[in-house]
Scaffold this motif. Structure first.
Motif, short mmCIF file in Angstrom:
data_model
loop_
_atom_site.label_atom_id
_atom_site.label_comp_id
_atom_site.label_asym_id
_atom_site.label_seq_id
_atom_site.Cartn_x
_atom_site.Cartn_y
_atom_site.Cartn_z
N GLU A 1 30.71 34.59 46.70
CA GLU A 1 30.98 33.53 47.67
C GLU A 1 30.23 33.69 48.98
O GLU A 1 30.80 33.61 50.07
N GLU B 1 39.59 24.58 48.76
CA GLU B 1 39.60 23.27 48.14
C GLU B 1 40.78 22.45 48.64
O GLU B 1 40.65 21.25 48.92
N LYS C 1 38.81 33.32 43.31
CA LYS C 1 39.48 32.11 42.81
C LYS C 1 40.63 31.72 43.71
O LYS C 1 40.82 30.54 44.02
N GLY D 1 39.19 30.43 46.94
CA GLY D 1 38.53 29.15 46.70
C GLY D 1 39.51 28.01 46.58
O GLY D 1 39.27 26.90 47.07
N ARG D 2 40.65 28.28 45.96
CA ARG D 2 41.66 27.24 45.83
C ARG D 2 42.18 26.82 47.19
O ARG D 2 42.46 25.65 47.44
N GLU E 1 36.71 38.74 41.36
CA GLU E 1 36.70 37.39 40.80
C GLU E 1 38.04 36.69 41.00
O GLU E 1 38.09 35.50 41.34
N VAL E 2 39.14 37.43 40.81
CA VAL E 2 40.46 36.83 40.99
C VAL E 2 40.68 36.47 42.45
O VAL E 2 41.18 35.38 42.78
#
Length: 205
Positions: free
Chosen positions: A160, A198, A191, A194-195, A187-188
């Motif tokens: 990211e 968003e 995510k 990122g949520r 990675e977790v």
């Protein structure tokens, strides 16, 4: 003193028992065993032990065992039986906006390392305790790698827009099993973070 030791030995029945007997003879208390790899007729295992002596003495005494190669012995702060990866993800889930800062704080403990930094365009965005004020990453990789950096053993994790650098001053290079674990955790966290981004974008006017 809590120590981690990485050993390579012939992959045959009784191999782990041989190491356990040797550690018992030294008076070391085995708290945890992790199997890192089994291939080419050899096994690579890591032990977390409690011992009154020092790392150099343990390495010297174990290296005399037939067929055994000691890859490294170094102090650790990771408490065997704990679940620091779950604790990290719980914290990130509670405050995902700080996900990468929380990750950088936690990675040294998760990886048996000394410090971690999150770099973006050469600027430190996040730093753990004991981290230097800056770090020159002259050739940022496109994928997660292990590499040497002077006297440091490094994990470099691109995610990211960041390059997360995890450094270990003593002990062996990071094993690919350690790299894989760090990648999955990162990675977790990405995510979860990122949520949040968003969701924030969805309600912006």
């Amino acid at each position: 003193m809590l120590l981690r030791l990485r050993v390579s030995l012939p992959d045959r029945p009784g191999g782990l028992g041989q190491v356990a007997r040797a550690l018992g003879a030294l008076g070391a208390d085995i708290l945890q065993v992790t199997v890192l790899e089994r291939e080419s007729g050899r096994a690579v295992d890591e032990f977390t032990v409690e011992w009154a002596g020092g790392a150099a003495e343990m390495e010297e005494r174990l290296s005399s065992l037939p067929g055994m190669r000691v890859d490294g012995v170094w102090p650790t702060k990771e408490v065997p039986g704990s679940a620091p990866d779950y604790d990290l993800l719980t914290q990130v889930a509670a405050d995902p906006a700080r996900g990468f800062a929380t990750l950088v704080d936690a990675l040294p403990g998760l990886c048996g390392a000394d410090w971690a930094l999150g770099l973006a365009d050469g600027v430190v965005r996040h730093a753990s305790l004991s981290a230097p004020p800056g770090y020159d990453l002259p050739d940022p990789p496109l994928r997660a790698v292990t590499r040497a950096g002077g006297d440091l053993r490094l994990l470099v994790l691109p995610v990211e827009g960041l390059h997360i650098v995890v450094a270990r001053r003593v002990g062996p290079a990071f094993h690919r099993a350690e790299l894989h674990r760090a990648v999955r955790i990162t990675e977790v966290v990405a995510k979860l973070a990122g949520r949040t981004a968003e969701a924030a974008g969805a309600v912006d006017p």
